[in-house]
Scaffold this motif. Structure first.
Motif, PDB file in Angstrom:
ATOM      1  N   UNK A 140     -28.471  32.882  -1.247  1.00  8.37           N
ATOM      2  CA  UNK A 140     -27.196  32.185  -1.021  1.00  8.37           C
ATOM      3  C   UNK A 140     -26.728  31.471  -2.289  1.00  8.37           C
ATOM      4  N   UNK A 141     -27.646  30.864  -3.018  1.00  8.44           N
ATOM      5  CA  UNK A 141     -27.291  30.168  -4.263  1.00  8.44           C
ATOM      6  C   UNK A 141     -26.712  31.140  -5.278  1.00  8.44           C
ATOM      7  N   UNK A 142     -27.383  32.277  -5.455  1.00  4.46           N
ATOM      8  CA  UNK A 142     -26.910  33.270  -6.424  1.00  4.46           C
ATOM      9  C   UNK A 142     -25.550  33.840  -6.015  1.00  4.46           C
ATOM     10  N   UNK A 143     -25.368  34.083  -4.726  1.00  2.00           N
ATOM     11  CA  UNK A 143     -24.089  34.623  -4.254  1.00  2.00           C
ATOM     12  C   UNK A 143     -22.966  33.609  -4.382  1.00  2.00           C
ATOM     13  N   UNK A 144     -23.252  32.346  -4.103  1.00  2.00           N
ATOM     14  CA  UNK A 144     -22.194  31.335  -4.238  1.00  2.00           C
ATOM     15  C   UNK A 144     -21.814  31.161  -5.707  1.00  2.00           C
ATOM     16  N   UNK A 145     -22.796  31.234  -6.609  1.00  2.00           N
ATOM     17  CA  UNK A 145     -22.494  31.159  -8.038  1.00  2.00           C
ATOM     18  C   UNK A 145     -21.625  32.342  -8.458  1.00  2.00           C
ATOM     19  N   UNK A 146     -21.984  33.528  -7.979  1.00  2.00           N
ATOM     20  CA  UNK A 146     -21.220  34.728  -8.308  1.00  2.00           C
ATOM     21  C   UNK A 146     -19.783  34.604  -7.795  1.00  2.00           C
ATOM     22  N   UNK A 147     -19.638  34.123  -6.555  1.00  2.00           N
ATOM     23  CA  UNK A 147     -18.309  33.946  -5.956  1.00  2.00           C
ATOM     24  C   UNK A 147     -17.465  32.961  -6.769  1.00  2.00           C
ATOM     25  N   UNK A 149     -17.804  32.105  -9.901  1.00  2.00           N
ATOM     26  CA  UNK A 149     -17.500  32.693 -11.215  1.00  2.00           C
ATOM     27  C   UNK A 149     -16.300  33.628 -11.104  1.00  2.00           C
ATOM     28  N   UNK A 150     -16.287  34.481 -10.073  1.00  2.00           N
ATOM     29  CA  UNK A 150     -15.159  35.391  -9.877  1.00  2.00           C
ATOM     30  C   UNK A 150     -13.875  34.618  -9.599  1.00  2.00           C
ATOM     31  N   UNK A 151     -13.942  33.568  -8.798  1.00  2.00           N
ATOM     32  CA  UNK A 151     -12.748  32.757  -8.507  1.00  2.00           C
ATOM     33  C   UNK A 151     -12.204  32.107  -9.773  1.00  2.00           C
ATOM     34  N   UNK A 152     -13.103  31.594 -10.605  1.00  2.00           N
ATOM     35  CA  UNK A 152     -12.669  30.976 -11.853  1.00  2.00           C
ATOM     36  C   UNK A 152     -11.996  31.999 -12.768  1.00  2.00           C
ATOM     37  N   UNK A 154     -10.547  34.764 -11.849  1.00  2.00           N
ATOM     38  CA  UNK A 154      -9.282  35.128 -11.210  1.00  2.00           C
ATOM     39  C   UNK A 154      -8.213  34.067 -11.498  1.00  2.00           C
ATOM     40  N   UNK A 155      -8.563  32.810 -11.328  1.00  2.00           N
ATOM     41  CA  UNK A 155      -7.596  31.727 -11.592  1.00  2.00           C
ATOM     42  C   UNK A 155      -7.177  31.679 -13.050  1.00  2.00           C
ATOM     43  N   UNK A 156      -8.105  31.915 -13.967  1.00  2.00           N
ATOM     44  CA  UNK A 156      -7.769  31.949 -15.398  1.00  2.00           C
ATOM     45  C   UNK A 156      -6.786  33.079 -15.683  1.00  2.00           C
ATOM     46  N   UNK A 157      -7.040  34.256 -15.129  1.00  2.00           N
ATOM     47  CA  UNK A 157      -6.142  35.396 -15.325  1.00  2.00           C
ATOM     48  C   UNK A 157      -4.757  35.099 -14.731  1.00  2.00           C
ATOM     49  N   UNK A 158      -4.735  34.485 -13.577  1.00  2.00           N
ATOM     50  CA  UNK A 158      -3.487  34.144 -12.903  1.00  2.00           C
ATOM     51  C   UNK A 158      -2.669  33.137 -13.735  1.00  2.00           C
TER      52      UNK A 158
END
Length: 161
Positions: A140-147, A149-152, A154-158
Motif C-alpha cells: 500500500x505504501x509503494x502504491x500510494x507513493x506511485x499514485x 508521483x503520477x498526480x504530481x 499530471x498537475x505539473x504538465x497541466x
C-alpha cells in the motif's frame, strides 16, 4: 513480432487481469531489491514474478543481476527470494523451454498478442511471508507513493500548458 517491452507488459497484464479473482497484478514493482516487470500477489499469499525479455542479450543479462553480492537467479533457485513462481515472458520464437533453467517457467507472446505458457513454473518455495500485514502495508505504501508521483506529474504538465 512484438519487440517493445511495454506492449508485452500491457498484453500480459490484461491477460492476467482477466483471470485474477482476488489477486493483485502490478507492473514495475520492486521485490527483494529487484524490479519486477510484472508481479502477481495471489489471494492464497503466493507471489509470481514475470520478467519480460525482448532479446537474447536481454535474456542473458538477467542472469548477471546481483544484490548484496548474490546473483538473483541463484537466490531464486534456492527459494531465498519472495516469488514462489518465476516466469520469463518472451516474443514468440525468441527462446524455447530448453533455454530456461529448471526453476523457471516460460510464457510466449505472439505477434497477434496471443499468450501461451510453454513451460509451467515450478514452485520455488512454500515459505509464507513472515508478516502478511507488513507485506500489504509495504504494498500500500509503494502504491500510494506511485499514485502521488503520477498526480504530481499530471498537475505539473497541466500547469505548463
Amino acid at each position: 513480432m512484438i519487440f517493445r517491452e511495454d506492449e508485452m507488459c500491457i498484453r500480459l497484464y490484461n491477460h492476467l487481469e482477466q483471470k485474477r479473482g482476488h489477486d493483485i497484478v502490478l507492473p514495475n514493482f520492486f521485490l527483494d531489491d529487484y524490479e519486477c516487470d510484472l508481479v502477481k500477489f495471489h489471494a492464497d499469499g503466493t507471489v509470481t514474478e514475470y520478467e519480460i525479455k525482448i532479446s537474447i542479450e536481454d535474456f542473458k543479462k538477467d542472469f548477471t543481476k546481483k544484490r548484496k553480492g548474490k546473483f538473483k537467479h541463484k537466490e531464486l533457485a534456492k527459494g531465498d527470494l519472495q516469488p514462489n513462481y518465476f516466469y520469463f515472458v518472451v516474443p514468440k520464437g525468441l527462446i524455447n523451454e530448453k533455454h530456461v533453467p529448471r526453476y523457471v517457467g516460460l510464457i510466449e507472446i505472439s505477434k497477434t498478442g496471443s499468450i501461451k505458457v510453454l513451460k509451467k513454473a515450478p514452485i520455488l518455495h512454500l515459505k509464507p511471508h513472515k508478516d502478511p500485514v507488513s507485506k500489504y502495508r509495504d504494498l500500500a505504501t509503494k502504491l500510494s507513493y506511485r499514485e502521488m508521483t503520477w498526480r504530481q506529474k499530471y498537475n505539473e504538465l497541466k500547469q505548463n500548458k
